[in-house]
Design an enzyme around this catalytic site. Sequence first.
Site, mmCIF file in Angstrom:
data_model
loop_
_atom_site.group_PDB
_atom_site.id
_atom_site.type_symbol
_atom_site.label_atom_id
_atom_site.label_comp_id
_atom_site.label_asym_id
_atom_site.label_seq_id
_atom_site.Cartn_x
_atom_site.Cartn_y
_atom_site.Cartn_z
ATOM 1 N N ARG A 33 12.756 4.843 12.679
ATOM 2 C CA ARG A 33 11.555 5.673 12.573
ATOM 3 C C ARG A 33 10.607 5.417 13.763
ATOM 4 N NH1 ARG A 33 9.239 4.962 6.781
ATOM 5 N NH2 ARG A 33 8.073 6.822 7.435
ATOM 6 N N TYR A 92 11.412 8.634 1.200
ATOM 7 C CA TYR A 92 11.393 7.551 0.211
ATOM 8 C C TYR A 92 12.105 7.883 -1.098
ATOM 9 C CZ TYR A 92 7.913 5.694 3.437
ATOM 10 O OH TYR A 92 7.287 5.234 4.564
ATOM 11 N N ARG A 149 5.350 10.895 -2.642
ATOM 12 C CA ARG A 149 5.070 10.574 -1.233
ATOM 13 C C ARG A 149 6.329 10.778 -0.384
ATOM 14 N NH1 ARG A 149 4.583 4.487 1.226
ATOM 15 N NH2 ARG A 149 4.053 5.091 3.350
ATOM 16 N N ASN A 181 8.176 -5.525 -0.810
ATOM 17 C CA ASN A 181 8.018 -4.371 0.071
ATOM 18 C C ASN A 181 6.536 -4.289 0.411
ATOM 19 O OD1 ASN A 181 7.861 -2.008 1.478
ATOM 20 N ND2 ASN A 181 9.083 -0.798 0.036
ATOM 21 N N HIS A 234 12.834 -2.676 2.342
ATOM 22 C CA HIS A 234 12.246 -1.381 2.678
ATOM 23 C C HIS A 234 13.163 -0.293 2.145
ATOM 24 C CE1 HIS A 234 9.319 -3.314 5.224
ATOM 25 N NE2 HIS A 234 10.302 -4.069 5.670
ATOM 26 N N ALA A 260 3.107 -0.741 4.991
ATOM 27 C CA ALA A 260 2.648 -0.798 6.386
ATOM 28 C C ALA A 260 2.116 -2.176 6.779
ATOM 29 C CB ALA A 260 1.580 0.270 6.613
ATOM 30 N N GLU A 298 12.539 -9.567 1.962
ATOM 31 C CA GLU A 298 11.790 -8.400 2.461
ATOM 32 C C GLU A 298 12.657 -7.164 2.267
ATOM 33 O OE1 GLU A 298 10.833 -8.699 6.657
ATOM 34 O OE2 GLU A 298 10.367 -6.552 6.783
ATOM 35 N N PRO A 322 0.793 -1.226 0.000
ATOM 36 C CA PRO A 322 0.000 0.000 0.000
ATOM 37 C C PRO A 322 0.829 1.282 0.000
ATOM 38 C CG PRO A 322 -0.015 -1.015 2.175
ATOM 39 C CD PRO A 322 0.624 -2.004 1.236
ATOM 40 N N ASN A 323 0.328 2.221 -0.760
ATOM 41 C CA ASN A 323 0.878 3.591 -0.859
ATOM 42 C C ASN A 323 2.181 3.669 -1.647
ATOM 43 O OD1 ASN A 323 -1.242 4.738 0.780
ATOM 44 N ND2 ASN A 323 -0.265 3.752 2.529
HETATM 45 C C1 DQA Z 1 8.304 1.033 3.916
HETATM 46 C C2 DQA Z 1 8.331 1.289 5.429
HETATM 47 C C3 DQA Z 1 6.953 1.117 6.041
HETATM 48 O O1 DQA Z 1 7.000 1.385 7.426
HETATM 49 C C4 DQA Z 1 5.965 2.063 5.407
HETATM 50 O O2 DQA Z 1 4.672 1.829 5.916
HETATM 51 C C5 DQA Z 1 5.975 2.001 3.913
HETATM 52 C C6 DQA Z 1 7.247 1.885 3.226
HETATM 53 C C7 DQA Z 1 9.664 1.364 3.251
HETATM 54 O O3 DQA Z 1 9.858 0.953 2.116
HETATM 55 O O4 DQA Z 1 10.493 2.048 3.858
HETATM 56 O O5 DQA Z 1 4.939 2.123 3.258
HETATM 57 O O6 DQA Z 1 8.027 -0.334 3.703
#
Ligand code: DQA
Length: 145
Positions: free
Chosen positions: A108, A23, A18, A72, A101, A75, A99, A10-11
């Site tokens: 954070r 990011y 964003r 990735n 990020h 959240a 995994e 998501p997102n």
């Molecule tokens: C994320 C880190 C997560 O905490 C966050 O909710 C994201 C992006 C990252 O790529 O740093 O959406 O996965």
Amino acid sequence: MSSVLVLNGPNLGRLGTREPDVYGSGTLDDLARVLRDDAPETTIDLRQTDAEGDLLGWLHEAADTGAPVILNAGAWTHYSFALRDAVSLVTKAGGTVVEVHLSNPHAREEFRHTSVISAVATGVIAGFGFESYRLALAYIRRNAL
Ligand code: DQA
């Protein structure tokens, strides 16, 4: 041609605009280009969804086909036990899930310090922006293709 699934939760479709301070300013299309340049011999199948069921279905697909996964989960990483079960289903079947990020969640907010998927993933790479994905792809090219 071998294929790698690059699955984004998501997102992450909003990358580029964003929170660029967190990011970066690259978009998912930019990311796909970088990964395709790194691995011209491989099909980079990059997907993004804001619907959890889509991601679960893609992981089931990976369990069936054996395609390695760069994940990735955004959240969902922090609380989705359904996602954890789906990742486990892939790795227990002998598949690879790295995994990744973009940011370093441990630097954070506290809720980001927990990943419910790390324990069942093959490995974790975080904090290097697009480099997190490139490092995951380098691992997969050497070990899982
Ligand atoms: C994320 C880190 C997560 O905490 C966050 O909710 C994201 C992006 C990252 O790529 O740093 O959406 O996965």
